[in-house]
Enzyme design. Structure first.
Site, PDB file in Angstrom:
ATOM      1  N   GLU A  18     -13.623   6.042  11.814  1.00 32.26           N
ATOM      2  CA  GLU A  18     -14.072   5.096  10.474  1.00 32.26           C
ATOM      3  C   GLU A  18     -14.945   4.051  11.044  1.00 32.26           C
ATOM      4  O   GLU A  18     -14.609   3.569  12.095  1.00 32.26           O
ATOM      5  CB  GLU A  18     -12.734   4.471   9.985  1.00 32.26           C
ATOM      6  N   LYS A 163      -1.779  10.752  -6.897  1.00 35.64           N
ATOM      7  CA  LYS A 163      -3.120  10.835  -6.492  1.00 35.64           C
ATOM      8  C   LYS A 163      -3.271  12.122  -6.231  1.00 35.64           C
ATOM      9  O   LYS A 163      -4.467  12.819  -6.158  1.00 35.64           O
ATOM     10  CB  LYS A 163      -3.353   9.897  -5.399  1.00 35.64           C
ATOM     11  N   GLN A 210      -7.395 -10.026  15.664  1.00 38.28           N
ATOM     12  CA  GLN A 210      -7.496  -8.807  14.953  1.00 38.28           C
ATOM     13  C   GLN A 210      -6.343  -8.265  14.523  1.00 38.28           C
ATOM     14  O   GLN A 210      -6.134  -8.114  13.389  1.00 38.28           O
ATOM     15  CB  GLN A 210      -8.552  -7.833  15.531  1.00 38.28           C
ATOM     16  N   LYS A 270     -17.041   0.141  17.494  1.00 41.32           N
ATOM     17  CA  LYS A 270     -17.194   0.269  18.905  1.00 41.32           C
ATOM     18  C   LYS A 270     -16.851   1.546  19.483  1.00 41.32           C
ATOM     19  O   LYS A 270     -15.753   2.152  19.214  1.00 41.32           O
ATOM     20  CB  LYS A 270     -16.449  -0.822  19.611  1.00 41.32           C
TER      21      LYS A 270
HETATM   22  P1  FAD Z   1      -3.396   2.524  -5.061  1.00 38.01           P
HETATM   23  O1  FAD Z   1      -3.132   3.871  -4.450  1.00 38.01           O
HETATM   24  O2  FAD Z   1      -4.052   2.419  -6.332  1.00 38.01           O
HETATM   25  O3  FAD Z   1      -2.234   1.891  -5.021  1.00 38.01           O
HETATM   26  C1  FAD Z   1      -2.310   0.560  -4.848  1.00 38.01           C
HETATM   27  C2  FAD Z   1      -0.864  -0.132  -5.258  1.00 38.01           C
HETATM   28  O4  FAD Z   1      -0.448   0.211  -6.549  1.00 38.01           O
HETATM   29  C3  FAD Z   1       0.241   0.450  -4.548  1.00 38.01           C
HETATM   30  O5  FAD Z   1       1.266  -0.687  -4.155  1.00 38.01           O
HETATM   31  C4  FAD Z   1       0.755   1.717  -5.189  1.00 38.01           C
HETATM   32  O6  FAD Z   1       2.196   1.936  -5.016  1.00 38.01           O
HETATM   33  C5  FAD Z   1       0.704   1.386  -6.748  1.00 38.01           C
HETATM   34  N1  FAD Z   1       0.396   2.026  -7.664  1.00 38.01           N
HETATM   35  C6  FAD Z   1      -0.746   3.153  -7.414  1.00 38.01           C
HETATM   36  N2  FAD Z   1      -0.769   3.971  -8.532  1.00 38.01           N
HETATM   37  C7  FAD Z   1       0.010   3.462  -9.408  1.00 38.01           C
HETATM   38  C8  FAD Z   1       0.165   3.697 -11.050  1.00 38.01           C
HETATM   39  N3  FAD Z   1      -0.311   4.944 -11.393  1.00 38.01           N
HETATM   40  N4  FAD Z   1       1.132   2.881 -11.476  1.00 38.01           N
HETATM   41  C9  FAD Z   1       1.506   2.083 -10.858  1.00 38.01           C
HETATM   42  N5  FAD Z   1       1.634   1.638  -9.719  1.00 38.01           N
HETATM   43  C10 FAD Z   1       0.412   2.246  -9.061  1.00 38.01           C
HETATM   44  N6  FAD Z   1     -10.166  -1.074   1.012  1.00 38.01           N
HETATM   45  C11 FAD Z   1     -11.542  -1.576   0.758  1.00 38.01           C
HETATM   46  O7  FAD Z   1     -11.802  -2.622   0.258  1.00 38.01           O
HETATM   47  N7  FAD Z   1     -12.711  -0.696   1.200  1.00 38.01           N
HETATM   48  C12 FAD Z   1     -12.428   0.407   2.139  1.00 38.01           C
HETATM   49  O8  FAD Z   1     -13.236   1.068   2.413  1.00 38.01           O
HETATM   50  C13 FAD Z   1     -11.084   0.741   2.597  1.00 38.01           C
HETATM   51  N8  FAD Z   1     -10.590   1.867   3.137  1.00 38.01           N
HETATM   52  C14 FAD Z   1      -9.268   2.138   3.438  1.00 38.01           C
HETATM   53  C15 FAD Z   1      -8.912   3.189   4.033  1.00 38.01           C
HETATM   54  C16 FAD Z   1      -7.567   3.586   4.289  1.00 38.01           C
HETATM   55  C17 FAD Z   1      -7.396   5.134   5.127  1.00 38.01           C
HETATM   56  C18 FAD Z   1      -6.628   2.641   3.912  1.00 38.01           C
HETATM   57  C19 FAD Z   1      -5.337   3.200   4.387  1.00 38.01           C
HETATM   58  C20 FAD Z   1      -6.998   1.480   3.052  1.00 38.01           C
HETATM   59  C21 FAD Z   1      -8.394   1.248   2.853  1.00 38.01           C
HETATM   60  N9  FAD Z   1      -8.589   0.021   2.298  1.00 38.01           N
HETATM   61  C22 FAD Z   1      -9.834  -0.186   1.945  1.00 38.01           C
HETATM   62  C23 FAD Z   1      -7.706  -0.672   1.789  1.00 38.01           C
HETATM   63  C24 FAD Z   1      -7.276  -0.553   0.203  1.00 38.01           C
HETATM   64  O9  FAD Z   1      -8.560  -0.637  -0.644  1.00 38.01           O
HETATM   65  C25 FAD Z   1      -6.169  -1.491  -0.161  1.00 38.01           C
HETATM   66  O10 FAD Z   1      -4.896  -1.197   0.480  1.00 38.01           O
HETATM   67  C26 FAD Z   1      -5.672  -1.401  -1.631  1.00 38.01           C
HETATM   68  O11 FAD Z   1      -4.880  -2.562  -2.089  1.00 38.01           O
HETATM   69  C27 FAD Z   1      -4.773  -0.248  -2.304  1.00 38.01           C
HETATM   70  O12 FAD Z   1      -5.891   0.603  -2.352  1.00 38.01           O
HETATM   71  P2  FAD Z   1      -5.344   2.295  -2.654  1.00 38.01           P
HETATM   72  O13 FAD Z   1      -6.421   3.211  -3.010  1.00 38.01           O
HETATM   73  O14 FAD Z   1      -4.330   2.636  -1.862  1.00 38.01           O
HETATM   74  O15 FAD Z   1      -4.740   1.726  -4.121  1.00 38.01           O
END
Ligand code: FAD
Length: 282
Positions: A18, A163, A210, A270
């Site tokens: 990443e 999802k 970090q 990096k």
């Molecule tokens: P979701 O899967 O929607 O979950 C968010 C929260 O809502 C969780 O607590 C979940 O339990 C709850 N939830 C999910 N679906 C529902 C539903 N249908 N009803 C009720 N509650 C629900 N952030 C960035 O801005 N840019 C990036 O490129 C980025 N890359 C990432 C890559 C990885 C591998 C990871 C692990 C995280 C990344 N993030 C990134 C961070 C991420 O955007 C945040 O953690 C964000 O708060 C949640 O995104 P998500 O897609 O997991 O959300």
């Protein structure tokens, strides 16, 4: 190559990296591309590029094009505050480049936004939207210690399943430092009837600052022994870098002995630490 084909292959350890758009915009592209060029030696199955995290996307599309010319690129995409039209346009643009995979995320609401559309509330809605109109393979995020907003891990996994049911094919996890949390998570995910690859996220630490930033934004526990070393090397960047390599290497070796055959490295743009780890495990 699409996600399901990549992870169905039984041909040794599958490595992915990443990276994020450099903070100095296009001026930072050559340096990032040169780090990636070096990592190419390790034959990554894909490179993922973050979207909007902690900044804007002004230079992201140019970078998507550049990385996609050399790697199997999986761009990330966050849907929070986006209209269906914006998402549709973005999907069209990336498909036009021949991109086959996307990491679909909800993201976190930006602080400086004028209008926040509510077309997508959670990532499962984005996954369904993408699968409904595009041929892209979709990956999603998973949280071995639970997402920070989730009341408990069980609820978070119920939401994770939404999802997968919407069509996601792979889960990439948040970074973690305690492998037992990952093993437990993998078990809970399987028990929830989720039958897709769960790819562990590994980040070799570079600095205490970090680590503090990451652990303030997400549920990531730091084992006591690790914390002692982080404190010991806090003011010694080279020792900290070496400790980060050693720690992540021991994590990777332990994951491999427990049947893990794919890993996603948070490179922080990096190549050095990741390359040292891969020199030992490949
Ligand atoms: P979701 O899967 O929607 O979950 C968010 C929260 O809502 C969780 O607590 C979940 O339990 C709850 N939830 C999910 N679906 C529902 C539903 N249908 N009803 C009720 N509650 C629900 N952030 C960035 O801005 N840019 C990036 O490129 C980025 N890359 C990432 C890559 C990885 C591998 C990871 C692990 C995280 C990344 N993030 C990134 C961070 C991420 O955007 C945040 O953690 C964000 O708060 C949640 O995104 P998500 O897609 O997991 O959300």
């Amino acid at each position: 190559m699409k996600l399901n084909e990549i992870y169905a292959k039984e041909d040794g350890l599958k490595i992915s990296f990443e990276v994020f758009p450099p903070k100095d915009g296009e001026a930072g592209h050559p340096a990032l591309l040169s780090e990636l060029e070096f990592l190419k030696n390790y034959k990554p199955v894909l490179v993922s590029l973050t979207w909007g995290a902690g900044g804007n996307n002004n230079n992201s599309f140019e970078l998507i094009k550049l990385i996609n010319e050399k790697f199997n690129l999986m761009p990330h995409f966050t849907c929070v505050c986006s209209s269906k039209e914006t998402v549709e346009n973005h999907l069209e643009c990336i498909e036009h480049l021949g991109i086959e995979n996307i990491l679909a995320l909800r993201g976190d609401e930006p602080k400086d936004i004028d209008v926040c559309h509510t077309d997508f509330r959670y990532a499962n809605e984005l996954v369904a939207f993408i699968r409904g109109r595009a041929a892209l393979s979709v990956a999603v995020a998973g949280y071995p210690e639970g997402h920070i907003e989730a009341p408990d891990i069980k609820t978070d996994i119920i939401n994770l399943k939404k999802k997968i049911d919407a069509g996601a094919e792979v889960i990439y996890t948040q970074l973690f430092f305690d492998n037992d949390k990952f093993f437990k998570y993998r078990e809970l995910v399987a028990n929830a009837g989720i039958n897709v690859p769960v790819i562990p996220g590994i980040m070799p630490v570079l600095s205490m600052k970090q680590v503090k930033k990451m652990t303030s934004m997400a549920k990531i526990s730091i084992p006591a022994e690790m914390m002692k070393n982080l404190e010991k090397f806090e003011n010694s960047p080279d020792d900290m870098k070496n400790f980060g390599i050693e720690f992540a290497l021991s994590q990777c070796s332990n994951l491999i002995s427990n049947g893990v055959d794919a890993m996603h490295f948070y490179t922080l743009n990096k190549s050095y630490s990741v390359s040292k780890i891969l020199d030992s495990i490949l």
